[in-house]
Design a protein around this motif. Sequence first.
Motif, PDB file in Angstrom:
ATOM      1  N   ALA A 211     -13.183 -21.350 -25.561  1.00  9.04           N
ATOM      2  CA  ALA A 211     -13.534 -22.708 -25.131  1.00  9.04           C
ATOM      3  C   ALA A 211     -12.668 -23.771 -25.796  1.00  9.04           C
ATOM      4  O   ALA A 211     -12.806 -24.959 -25.479  1.00  9.04           O
ATOM      5  CB  ALA A 211     -15.006 -22.977 -25.439  1.00  9.04           C
TER       6      ALA A 211
ATOM      7  N   SER B  14     -12.452 -19.795 -30.261  1.00 10.25           N
ATOM      8  CA  SER B  14     -13.028 -19.193 -29.059  1.00 10.25           C
ATOM      9  C   SER B  14     -12.217 -19.581 -27.833  1.00 10.25           C
ATOM     10  O   SER B  14     -11.343 -20.437 -27.881  1.00 10.25           O
ATOM     11  CB  SER B  14     -14.478 -19.650 -28.894  1.00 10.25           C
ATOM     12  OG  SER B  14     -14.511 -21.019 -28.529  1.00 10.25           O
TER      13      SER B  14
ATOM     14  N   VAL C 232     -16.830 -26.207 -31.547  1.00  8.38           N
ATOM     15  CA  VAL C 232     -15.983 -25.212 -30.889  1.00  8.38           C
ATOM     16  C   VAL C 232     -14.611 -25.053 -31.541  1.00  8.38           C
ATOM     17  O   VAL C 232     -14.094 -23.941 -31.650  1.00  8.38           O
ATOM     18  CB  VAL C 232     -15.806 -25.575 -29.391  1.00  8.38           C
ATOM     19  CG1 VAL C 232     -14.807 -24.641 -28.719  1.00  8.38           C
ATOM     20  CG2 VAL C 232     -17.143 -25.538 -28.669  1.00  8.38           C
TER      21      VAL C 232
END
Length: 587
Positions: free
Chosen positions: A16, A14, A189
């Motif tokens: 992030a 992602s 993440v």
Amino acid sequence: MTQTTTDRPTRAASGAVVPVLAFAGIVVAVMQTLLVPVIKDLPQLLHSAPSDATWVLTSTLLSGAVATPIMGRLGDLYGKRRMLIASLAVMVAGALVSALTSDLLTMIVGRTLQGFAMGAIPLGIGLMRDMLPRERLGSAMALMSSSIGVGGGLALPLAALVAQHADWHALFYGAAGLGAVAIALTLFVVPESTTRAPGSFDLPGALGLSAGLVLFLLPITKGSDWGWTSATTLGLFGAAALVLLLWGVMELKVKAPLVDLRTTARPAVLFTNLASIMVGVSFYVVSLVLPQLLQLPKATGYGLGQSMVTAGLLVAPLGLTMMLTAPVYARLSARYGPKVTLIIGLMVIAVGYGAGLGLMSAAWQSLVISVVLGAGIGLAYSSLPALIVGAVPASETGAANGLNTLMRSIGTSVSSAVIGMVLANTAHTVGGVAIPTMHGFRVSFLIATAAVAVGLVLALFLPRPDRAPRLRATSEEEANLANAARATGAEEAPHGFRGRVLAADGSPVARAKVTLIDRRGRQAGATLSGEDGSYTLAVPAEGAYVLAAKALGHAPLASSVTHPGQEQAVELDLSLPLSRPGETVGA
């Protein structure tokens, strides 16, 4: 033919990922800077002699230096995300040990465990290379590389505030909490990288490097206490030289070494690592000088009489400016290449230290020095991983960046020892207390300027600057690879690998670049897949290789493979994972 099992990410990386990895780097920096506000009080806090209390800092430095290249290599072999989490977990355990004790020996054990977190920097950079598209890689690596300065700049005033108004053990509880947050964010993440290096972990090499580094760094950090010409200091330096020489000879003979010295000897890698030592020196000098100058009482005639917290706030822009230079670096590097960016950074550092020689009479001047030096150090630090990544194969990214981070640590260690000696030898003794002098501060800045000059010369010897990776290969490169693909059909070159490049859904991937890399990191062949995804690559000899593939719209893939050497083609299909939606990965 054997192929290593890889842990492919179960989800796309992602947006992030970069902030989370940078946060892990900041946590490492916080751990390093944690005790700076209470350094002078450590002997009283730990009920020990001043020379013994310094081991609380030395132990972290030594363990970090040893762990950095080892964790990088383990990440290349077994998964960078896995080793990143392990590094942070050991740091959290060490912080909790330190939080619960005021005993010197136990505190040293805790601080030694905290040093393992230093491996997070090269592991984070390796993860970025493995999963980010090229257009984002430059700025992401710059942010990760500069996070060590960002965390240090932010932690200094916060740690000073805690130390002034709470029990000093709260510093370690805070570090443990930040580490736990970093672990949780990484688990949720950051996906695991699929890239693996061939071979196994070189335990004798790790032990040899650890012994050599300890023997080398120990007299550097303690030389001013023991005496630079004492038998202990000189004996340890001699032992370090002997151990590292024998270790180097051994590494050259091992099939899967901890550090590939042949790759390290490439000019792009060698001169980058040597320049990294000089950048490390220049970074640490300002961190040692400015806080002391700001906190000295005005009665000395040159001290600026600031509180511990105010001094930390005035030095904090050093780290903040490093963070802000990351996007600036990305634009400069895209146009001129990381070599030019490194040279610009070193020149800005030289300007900062040169101006600092005449800007030591007011607190606001320290702020100016911090901003200028932060900009220069940020550009220089950001350039180093890009130069390393561009010079080594993907399967060796973790180990190579680990070694580069080690070079910076050696620079900071040398800086700490030399500047400490300079300030001690030029100090005035007032009431039994040694007070640093303005002459000592200026000599320290001159030493930093000299280190930057050496780094600039080394940077000039780097191979000609290479522009940032292109989103597409040039038409000439594609034409050459296409011609090579047509010229090496399976019936004409059976001695090698052949198969198809496939997407995650099983459909063929046309015009994917397939590269064969030997165990020394050299390119042994390259081709483009056909319209049906087929490829063929001849091999020069039997043995272990890395087969890498990349294509537009797909994340890159690198697999460890072995060719038996018979006159036959080994069938191997390559499955490319999809890139993240909305992003394009260059071929």
